[in-house]
Design a protein around this motif. Structure first.
Motif, PDB file in Angstrom:
ATOM      1  N   ASP A  77       0.812  -1.217   0.000  1.00  0.00           N
ATOM      2  CA  ASP A  77       0.000   0.000   0.000  1.00  0.00           C
ATOM      3  C   ASP A  77       0.850   1.273   0.000  1.00  0.00           C
ATOM      4  OD1 ASP A  77      -1.954  -1.886   0.313  1.00  0.00           O
ATOM      5  OD2 ASP A  77      -2.910  -0.947   2.058  1.00  0.00           O
ATOM      6  N   ASP A  78       0.189   2.348  -0.369  1.00  0.00           N
ATOM      7  CA  ASP A  78       0.677   3.730  -0.227  1.00  0.00           C
ATOM      8  C   ASP A  78       1.715   4.162  -1.272  1.00  0.00           C
ATOM      9  OD1 ASP A  78      -0.944   3.490   1.936  1.00  0.00           O
ATOM     10  OD2 ASP A  78       0.568   3.923   3.462  1.00  0.00           O
ATOM     11  N   HIS A 127      -6.104   3.048  -3.895  1.00  0.00           N
ATOM     12  CA  HIS A 127      -6.017   3.270  -2.450  1.00  0.00           C
ATOM     13  C   HIS A 127      -6.421   4.710  -2.120  1.00  0.00           C
ATOM     14  CE1 HIS A 127      -4.836   2.033   1.513  1.00  0.00           C
ATOM     15  NE2 HIS A 127      -3.712   2.741   1.584  1.00  0.00           N
ATOM     16  N   HIS A 131      -5.099   9.648   0.869  1.00  0.00           N
ATOM     17  CA  HIS A 131      -4.949   8.903   2.125  1.00  0.00           C
ATOM     18  C   HIS A 131      -5.295   9.704   3.375  1.00  0.00           C
ATOM     19  CE1 HIS A 131      -3.239   5.719   4.707  1.00  0.00           C
ATOM     20  NE2 HIS A 131      -3.114   4.983   3.609  1.00  0.00           N
ATOM     21  N   PRO A 168      -7.861   3.287   2.930  1.00  0.00           N
ATOM     22  CA  PRO A 168      -6.743   3.678   3.790  1.00  0.00           C
ATOM     23  C   PRO A 168      -7.083   3.396   5.259  1.00  0.00           C
ATOM     24  CG  PRO A 168      -7.074   5.335   2.112  1.00  0.00           C
ATOM     25  CD  PRO A 168      -8.213   4.358   1.985  1.00  0.00           C
TER      26      PRO A 168
END
Ligand SMILES: [Zn+2]
Length: 488
Positions: A77-78, A127, A131, A168
């Motif tokens: 992720d991210d 995603h 966030h 998130p």
């Protein structure tokens, strides 16, 4: 002066009154559409809304495939970040496929990494764009807008609109039933995880701590394990070869997530965000998400649409075949009828002559032979006279005289000039200036009878017995007219 003031007051009163009226009308007008819109809400939507507000997850109709092999889905992720290339190198070396839940913001900043993820055969998930929890979870509209924004970025770089998404922070305490439902309506699949590597518990989690966490995590047939490839996650990169080797030794295979993989999702827990949802608001969001799904049919939708189309086509083909068969049947029936109609009818008079009635003259209707009266009588050797004034045809045959009264549709039968009977002949008809009569009834009226009728295949025969003709010397004029040499 006084009058003027009064007039002014009256005018002011009138204006005030008008203003009140305008206000009332505008209030009424303003109130009415709102009331109408409320009552217009689809009962099915109201039902769904009610269930979602009660916190119920509504089942989607998606189907998933469980892999035969125990499988690990590595998820990052991210990213993408400058660490992503290192992750990709390891995955390449280990010959392992993974999934990257990217941020739109990061993808924009690292388009080459994003391109390599796709080129290397890994999966991309959405995603959100930035966030930021507070933005994403204060209102579904913001979450939705970020998914769209991120998707547009991804699409502009690699031409993919990911169906896979990850909230998130995960869905727990962030998503409610509305979030899940609306995302599903749009065609997205929301993935949480069932193993957390713990690599984002805090900044700079040591490699060994991540390793211990992974080793201590329960095993499952399908493992969706959470890692991060965002900035500051060097430990995740370092621990990765160990983790891959660990699962490989346990007999796991590795795969990228697909639309066929059943997502791991947390149960709904009370959101830590204060949100409110009204029915009109929900309806508006539902419209947006469903419109998106229609505008961007995903693989599952495409398959569903294709299947529906296939069924519709099959049904149409069946209908067509049925219609064609029916048409052919009708054509065949018409052909047989035409063939039959083209056959002459052979008439045998017992003890008398035999003659043919041409196919153009007679016709078969409702199981009876119909033909022009004049033709029949003349074929039999009789005579027909038409009395235009009384609309009556006089048929003379032997000692018999018949008056066909077209107006009354009746037959008056005379024997030797004396009326002996009256028959009703409902079927008697006028066609092309001819009186059309049914054969059998007419023969009966003439005192004869049909003794045999064959109407099979190409054989059309009628045999009739007629009364013998009597000759009376003292006959009147009618009788004179009726003397024909027929039969005995
Ligand atoms: Zn994240």
């Amino acid at each position: 002066m006084r009058l003027q003031v009064q007039a002014l007051n009256n005018r002011r009163l009138r204006i005030q009154f008008m203003m009140v009226v305008v206000l009332l009308v505008s209030l009424l007008v303003g109130w009415m559409p709102a009331k109408a819109a409320e009552s217009e809400a689809d009962p099915a939507v109201q039902e769904v809304f009610g269930q979602l507000q009660a916190g119920k997850r509504l089942k989607s109709d998606r189907t998933y495939v469980t892999p035969e092999q125990p499988t690990v889905y590595l998820t990052f992720d991210d990213g993408p970040s400058k660490l992503t290339n290192q992750v990709l190198d390891i995955l390449d070396k280990e010959d392992v496929k993974a999934t990257f839940f990217v941020l739109g913001e990061q993808a924009k900043a690292h388009p080459n990494e994003l391109k390599r993820i796709v080129k290397d055969g890994h999966a991309i998930g959405n995603h959100t764009y930035n966030h930021v929890y507070k933005e994403l979870y204060s209102d579904f509209q913001t979450f939705w807008n970020q998914i769209q924004r991120s998707e547009d970025v991804i699409s502009s770089i690699v031409g993919i609109r990911p169906q896979l998404t990850r909230a998130p922070g995960g869905t727990a305490t962030n998503f409610d039933a509305n979030y899940f439902y609306l995302m599903e309506q749009a065609g997205y699949i929301v993935h949480d995880w069932n193993v957390d590597s713990g690599d984002s518990k805090r900044a700079n989690v040591p490699v060994n701590e991540i390793w211990q966490t992974v080793k201590a995590s329960p095993l499952d047939h399908e493992i969706n394990i959470l890692f991060h490839d965002g900035t500051g996650h060097e430990s995740s990169v370092q621990v990765l070869p160990q983790v891959i080797s660990y699962y490989k030794k346990l007999g796991y295979t590795f795969a990228a997530l697909t639309e066929q993989v059943k997502p791991k999702q947390f149960a709904i827990s009370k959101p830590k965000w204060s949100r409110s949802m009204s029915l009109p608001r929900f309806q508006a969001l539902l419209d947006q998400t469903q419109e998106y799904a229609t505008a961007h049919p995903n693989a599952a939708n495409v398959a569903k649409i294709a299947e529906e189309k296939r069924l519709a086509q099959k049904l149409e083909a069946e209908e067509e075949a049925k219609a064609k068969a029916k048409k052919e049947e009708e054509e065949e029936a018409a052909r047989i009828l035409a063939q039959q109609a083209a056959l002459p009818l052979q008439v045998h008079v017992l003890g008398g002559n035999t003659f043919n009635i041409e196919p153009s003259v007679y016709k078969l209707r409702a199981n009876q032979i119909e033909l022009p009266l004049r033709y029949l009588i003349e074929k039999m050797g009789g005579k027909v006279e038409w009395q235009a004034s009384t609309k009556t045809a006089n048929a003379h045959y032997g000692i018999y005289d018949m008056d066909y009264d077209l107006t009354n549709r009746s037959i008056r039968l005379y024997t030797l000039g004396t009326q002996t009977a009256t028959y009703s002949l409902a079927d008697m008809d006028m066609q092309n200036n001819q009186i059309i009569v049914p054969l059998r009834k007419t023969i009966d009226s003439l005192g004869g009878r049909i003794t045999n009728a064959v109407m099979a295949g190409d054989n059309r025969q009628v045999t009739m017995a007629l009364r013998p003709l009597y000759f009376f010397k003292e006959n009147n004029s009618i009788l004179k007219n009726s003397l024909f040499a027929m039969g005995g």
